[in-house]
Design a protein around this motif. Sequence first.
Motif, PDB file in Angstrom:
ATOM      1  N   TRP A 117       0.814  -1.217   0.000  1.00  0.00           N
ATOM      2  CA  TRP A 117       0.000   0.000   0.000  1.00  0.00           C
ATOM      3  C   TRP A 117       0.852   1.273   0.000  1.00  0.00           C
ATOM      4  O   TRP A 117       0.549   2.233  -0.698  1.00  0.00           O
ATOM      5  CB  TRP A 117      -0.924   0.010   1.229  1.00  0.00           C
ATOM      6  N   GLY A 118       1.919   1.264   0.784  1.00  0.00           N
ATOM      7  CA  GLY A 118       2.749   2.463   0.889  1.00  0.00           C
ATOM      8  C   GLY A 118       3.476   2.814  -0.390  1.00  0.00           C
ATOM      9  O   GLY A 118       3.962   3.942  -0.542  1.00  0.00           O
ATOM     10  N   LYS A 119       3.571   1.852  -1.352  1.00  0.00           N
ATOM     11  CA  LYS A 119       4.277   2.096  -2.617  1.00  0.00           C
ATOM     12  C   LYS A 119       3.336   2.506  -3.739  1.00  0.00           C
ATOM     13  O   LYS A 119       3.787   3.010  -4.765  1.00  0.00           O
ATOM     14  CB  LYS A 119       5.029   0.831  -3.032  1.00  0.00           C
ATOM     15  N   LYS A 123       1.053   9.480  -1.322  1.00  0.00           N
ATOM     16  CA  LYS A 123       0.292  10.032  -0.202  1.00  0.00           C
ATOM     17  C   LYS A 123      -0.087   8.945   0.814  1.00  0.00           C
ATOM     18  O   LYS A 123      -0.637   9.257   1.864  1.00  0.00           O
ATOM     19  CB  LYS A 123      -0.972  10.721  -0.718  1.00  0.00           C
ATOM     20  N   TRP A 124       0.222   7.703   0.474  1.00  0.00           N
ATOM     21  CA  TRP A 124      -0.085   6.590   1.381  1.00  0.00           C
ATOM     22  C   TRP A 124       1.177   6.076   2.070  1.00  0.00           C
ATOM     23  O   TRP A 124       1.216   4.946   2.548  1.00  0.00           O
ATOM     24  CB  TRP A 124      -0.716   5.434   0.620  1.00  0.00           C
ATOM     25  N   ALA A 125       2.209   6.884   2.128  1.00  0.00           N
ATOM     26  CA  ALA A 125       3.491   6.437   2.678  1.00  0.00           C
ATOM     27  C   ALA A 125       3.367   5.909   4.102  1.00  0.00           C
ATOM     28  O   ALA A 125       4.097   4.990   4.501  1.00  0.00           O
ATOM     29  CB  ALA A 125       4.505   7.571   2.628  1.00  0.00           C
ATOM     30  N   SER A 126       2.439   6.464   4.872  1.00  0.00           N
ATOM     31  CA  SER A 126       2.283   6.020   6.262  1.00  0.00           C
ATOM     32  C   SER A 126       1.920   4.538   6.350  1.00  0.00           C
ATOM     33  O   SER A 126       2.219   3.874   7.353  1.00  0.00           O
ATOM     34  CB  SER A 126       1.203   6.848   6.969  1.00  0.00           C
ATOM     35  N   CYS A 127       1.293   4.000   5.308  1.00  0.00           N
ATOM     36  CA  CYS A 127       0.929   2.578   5.325  1.00  0.00           C
ATOM     37  C   CYS A 127       2.157   1.693   5.480  1.00  0.00           C
ATOM     38  O   CYS A 127       2.074   0.611   6.062  1.00  0.00           O
ATOM     39  CB  CYS A 127       0.187   2.201   4.042  1.00  0.00           C
ATOM     40  N   GLY A 273      -3.869   5.147  17.071  1.00  0.00           N
ATOM     41  CA  GLY A 273      -3.508   4.363  15.898  1.00  0.00           C
ATOM     42  C   GLY A 273      -3.757   5.123  14.608  1.00  0.00           C
ATOM     43  O   GLY A 273      -3.530   6.327  14.518  1.00  0.00           O
ATOM     44  N   SER A 274      -4.257   4.379  13.619  1.00  0.00           N
ATOM     45  CA  SER A 274      -4.444   4.948  12.280  1.00  0.00           C
ATOM     46  C   SER A 274      -5.700   4.374  11.653  1.00  0.00           C
ATOM     47  O   SER A 274      -6.332   3.461  12.195  1.00  0.00           O
ATOM     48  CB  SER A 274      -3.245   4.602  11.392  1.00  0.00           C
ATOM     49  N   LEU A 275      -6.030   4.899  10.484  1.00  0.00           N
ATOM     50  CA  LEU A 275      -7.030   4.231   9.653  1.00  0.00           C
ATOM     51  C   LEU A 275      -6.436   2.908   9.194  1.00  0.00           C
ATOM     52  O   LEU A 275      -5.220   2.795   8.996  1.00  0.00           O
ATOM     53  CB  LEU A 275      -7.383   5.093   8.441  1.00  0.00           C
ATOM     54  N   THR A 276      -7.266   1.892   9.012  1.00  0.00           N
ATOM     55  CA  THR A 276      -6.751   0.574   8.622  1.00  0.00           C
ATOM     56  C   THR A 276      -6.792   0.369   7.106  1.00  0.00           C
ATOM     57  O   THR A 276      -6.500  -0.731   6.626  1.00  0.00           O
ATOM     58  CB  THR A 276      -7.542  -0.555   9.303  1.00  0.00           C
ATOM     59  N   THR A 277      -7.152   1.398   6.369  1.00  0.00           N
ATOM     60  CA  THR A 277      -7.135   1.356   4.910  1.00  0.00           C
ATOM     61  C   THR A 277      -6.398   2.586   4.403  1.00  0.00           C
ATOM     62  O   THR A 277      -6.263   3.578   5.120  1.00  0.00           O
ATOM     63  CB  THR A 277      -8.568   1.335   4.337  1.00  0.00           C
ATOM     64  N   PRO A 278      -5.877   2.546   3.162  1.00  0.00           N
ATOM     65  CA  PRO A 278      -5.191   3.722   2.631  1.00  0.00           C
ATOM     66  C   PRO A 278      -6.075   4.960   2.725  1.00  0.00           C
ATOM     67  O   PRO A 278      -7.285   4.863   2.494  1.00  0.00           O
ATOM     68  CB  PRO A 278      -4.933   3.337   1.167  1.00  0.00           C
ATOM     69  N   PRO A 279      -5.503   6.106   3.127  1.00  0.00           N
ATOM     70  CA  PRO A 279      -4.071   6.432   3.232  1.00  0.00           C
ATOM     71  C   PRO A 279      -3.421   6.102   4.580  1.00  0.00           C
ATOM     72  O   PRO A 279      -2.326   6.575   4.861  1.00  0.00           O
ATOM     73  CB  PRO A 279      -4.049   7.936   2.995  1.00  0.00           C
TER      74      PRO A 279
END
Length: 326
Positions: A117-119, A123-127, A273-279
């Motif tokens: 996902w991060g690649k 804008k999804w680098a946090s994944c 934590g974070s969202l569990t889907t992109p971003p």
Amino acid sequence: AASAPAAAPAAGKAAVPAAGKAAAPVPSIVPAIAKPKSPSASEQRIIDEQAELDLQAKIAARIAEMRANQAGRIAAAARARKAAEAKKRKQVEVVAKPVPANGTHWSYDGEFGPANWGKINSKWASCGAGNRQSPIDIRDGMKVELEKIAFDYKPSTFNVVDNGHTVQVTVAGGNFLTVQNRSYELQQFHFHRPSEERINGKSFEMVVHLVHKDAEGKLAVLAVLLERGAAHNMIQTVWNNLPLEKHDTVAPSVVLDVAEVLPEKRDYFMYMGSLTTPPCTEGVLWMVMKQPMQASPAQMALFSRLYPMNARPVQASSGRVIKESN
């Protein structure tokens, strides 16, 4: 009587010597060859010294030639190395300045799965690089007197969409929860199978994530775990209004009471934590209810026909503080 005089020799013939007289020796016509004169000791020394000098000169010339050839090879190698380094620098520059990734398609497995996902999008680098990612395996919570979450949910109009990743329900405004002196308004809720979060290593068959946002745009997600049991009225209302096609939206004429999804006991875990889907946006306040709710096997089977698996793997906890209702 007197004898007659001897006849003269015929012209052209050599005279034959008279009997009893030796012939005169014929002089040699081959010149005498003089023997070479041996050089003296001093002359021989000079000759040897000259020969030595000539040999040294030849050796010096050969060494100079070899050194010239070696210098030529070294220079050629240096030019080749310099060219290779210049090529490598250009390649590094190309790698160092990649075209920004701007993909939008992601999935739960394969090439577009969670590991990549991060690649897919810059804008999804946090994944891939974040250190406060969700979900996590909730262990060793600090048991404290967590304040009760104040829920202000009411029957509301809603719409349902199958967005290609899950079934998502958007409700009308006016549904809030309040915690830590902040009020968050419910934006939408959706489903995952199996549950994304784990409790001491245990996974549940499904989970409902209720996504809230406060006036400053900060996010809070309430997770309600689901296990097999009795049919769930609110979930059935959602299933009754599933769209026939992905990305289509159904806006039913009935209302939905989100409060029905809440367990009777309101104890919970809390962590950042974070969202569990992109971003995979971080800075999300997570509250996971400790008591699971039930849904019937048929209700769970219906969702599994749409999404057999739509859960992100657990992420590293990275030393996060986890609080737990005492």
